[in-house]
Design a protein around this motif. Structure first.
Motif, short mmCIF file in Angstrom:
data_model
loop_
_atom_site.label_atom_id
_atom_site.label_comp_id
_atom_site.label_asym_id
_atom_site.label_seq_id
_atom_site.Cartn_x
_atom_site.Cartn_y
_atom_site.Cartn_z
N GLN A 1 -25.96 3.62 -22.21
CA GLN A 1 -26.65 3.12 -23.40
C GLN A 1 -27.76 2.14 -23.02
OE1 GLN A 1 -23.05 1.78 -25.34
NE2 GLN A 1 -23.31 3.30 -26.97
N LYS A 2 -27.50 1.27 -22.05
CA LYS A 2 -28.52 0.33 -21.59
C LYS A 2 -29.70 1.09 -21.00
CE LYS A 2 -25.31 -3.38 -20.55
NZ LYS A 2 -24.67 -4.15 -19.47
N ASN A 3 -29.41 2.09 -20.19
CA ASN A 3 -30.47 2.89 -19.59
C ASN A 3 -31.29 3.62 -20.66
OD1 ASN A 3 -29.70 2.12 -17.02
ND2 ASN A 3 -28.49 3.95 -16.65
N MET A 4 -30.60 4.14 -21.67
CA MET A 4 -31.29 4.85 -22.75
C MET A 4 -32.20 3.90 -23.52
SD MET A 4 -28.43 7.55 -24.11
CE MET A 4 -29.51 8.37 -25.30
N ASP B 1 -33.59 1.11 -22.45
CA ASP B 1 -34.75 0.80 -21.60
C ASP B 1 -35.74 1.96 -21.59
OD1 ASP B 1 -33.64 -1.65 -20.94
OD2 ASP B 1 -32.87 -0.98 -18.99
N TYR B 2 -35.22 3.16 -21.47
CA TYR B 2 -36.06 4.36 -21.44
C TYR B 2 -36.83 4.53 -22.75
CZ TYR B 2 -37.38 9.26 -21.05
OH TYR B 2 -38.08 10.43 -21.03
N PHE B 3 -36.14 4.36 -23.88
CA PHE B 3 -36.78 4.47 -25.19
C PHE B 3 -37.93 3.46 -25.31
CE2 PHE B 3 -34.12 6.82 -28.51
CZ PHE B 3 -33.58 7.68 -27.58
N VAL B 4 -37.69 2.23 -24.89
CA VAL B 4 -38.72 1.19 -24.99
C VAL B 4 -39.95 1.58 -24.19
CG1 VAL B 4 -39.28 -1.21 -24.37
CG2 VAL B 4 -37.11 -0.68 -25.51
N ILE B 5 -39.74 2.06 -22.98
CA ILE B 5 -40.88 2.47 -22.15
C ILE B 5 -41.61 3.64 -22.79
CG2 ILE B 5 -41.57 3.42 -19.92
CD1 ILE B 5 -39.17 1.80 -18.72
N CYS B 6 -40.87 4.63 -23.26
CA CYS B 6 -41.50 5.81 -23.89
C CYS B 6 -42.31 5.42 -25.12
CB CYS B 6 -40.44 6.85 -24.26
SG CYS B 6 -39.71 7.68 -22.84
N PHE C 1 -32.33 14.92 -26.01
CA PHE C 1 -32.69 15.52 -24.72
C PHE C 1 -32.92 14.47 -23.63
CE2 PHE C 1 -33.83 18.65 -27.94
CZ PHE C 1 -33.08 19.72 -27.48
N TYR C 2 -32.30 13.31 -23.78
CA TYR C 2 -32.43 12.24 -22.79
C TYR C 2 -32.11 12.74 -21.39
CZ TYR C 2 -31.29 8.16 -20.00
OH TYR C 2 -31.21 7.24 -18.99
N ASP C 3 -31.05 13.54 -21.27
CA ASP C 3 -30.61 14.00 -19.95
C ASP C 3 -31.70 14.75 -19.20
OD1 ASP C 3 -30.32 16.03 -21.89
OD2 ASP C 3 -28.76 17.04 -20.73
N VAL C 4 -32.57 15.45 -19.91
CA VAL C 4 -33.67 16.18 -19.28
C VAL C 4 -34.93 15.32 -19.23
CG1 VAL C 4 -35.18 18.19 -19.50
CG2 VAL C 4 -32.74 18.40 -20.07
N GLN C 5 -35.27 14.70 -20.33
CA GLN C 5 -36.53 13.96 -20.43
C GLN C 5 -36.63 12.81 -19.44
OE1 GLN C 5 -39.36 14.71 -22.36
NE2 GLN C 5 -38.16 16.58 -22.48
N HIS C 6 -35.53 12.13 -19.16
CA HIS C 6 -35.63 10.97 -18.27
C HIS C 6 -35.88 11.38 -16.83
CE1 HIS C 6 -31.43 11.46 -16.98
NE2 HIS C 6 -31.68 10.57 -16.03
N MET C 7 -35.80 12.67 -16.54
CA MET C 7 -36.10 13.17 -15.20
C MET C 7 -37.59 13.48 -15.04
SD MET C 7 -33.11 13.09 -13.84
CE MET C 7 -33.09 14.13 -12.42
#
Length: 74
Positions: free
Chosen positions: A5-8, A10-15, A46-52
């Motif tokens: 959840q923390k990683n998600m 952080d990822y959302f904020v950057i995106c 699709f976090y599992d794919v998009q974060h790659m």
């Protein structure tokens, strides 16, 4: 909050910030736009794919998804 959840978050904020930069809008406006046109739902689903991918590719994908749902930024 779990590590995932923390990683998600952080990822959302950057995106969101990268999307805002590309379209020269504020982060608050980017959040509203992405929420209205299913971009945030797409990122979560699709976090599992998009974060790659690179952030440029993710912003490209967000643009396509939002346009398919009625968004007008290009």
């Amino acid at each position: 909050m779990s590590e995932l959840q923390k990683n998600m978050v952080d990822y959302f904020v950057i995106c969101i910030n990268e999307f805002a930069k590309r379209y020269d809008i504020g982060p608050d406006d980017a959040i509203v736009y992405l929420d209205k046109y299913n971009g945030l739902q797409f990122l979560e689903e699709f976090y599992d794919v998009q974060h790659m991918l690179s952030f440029d590719e993710t912003v490209d994908n967000l643009t396509v998804i939002c346009q398919k749902h009625g968004g007008g930024l290009s």
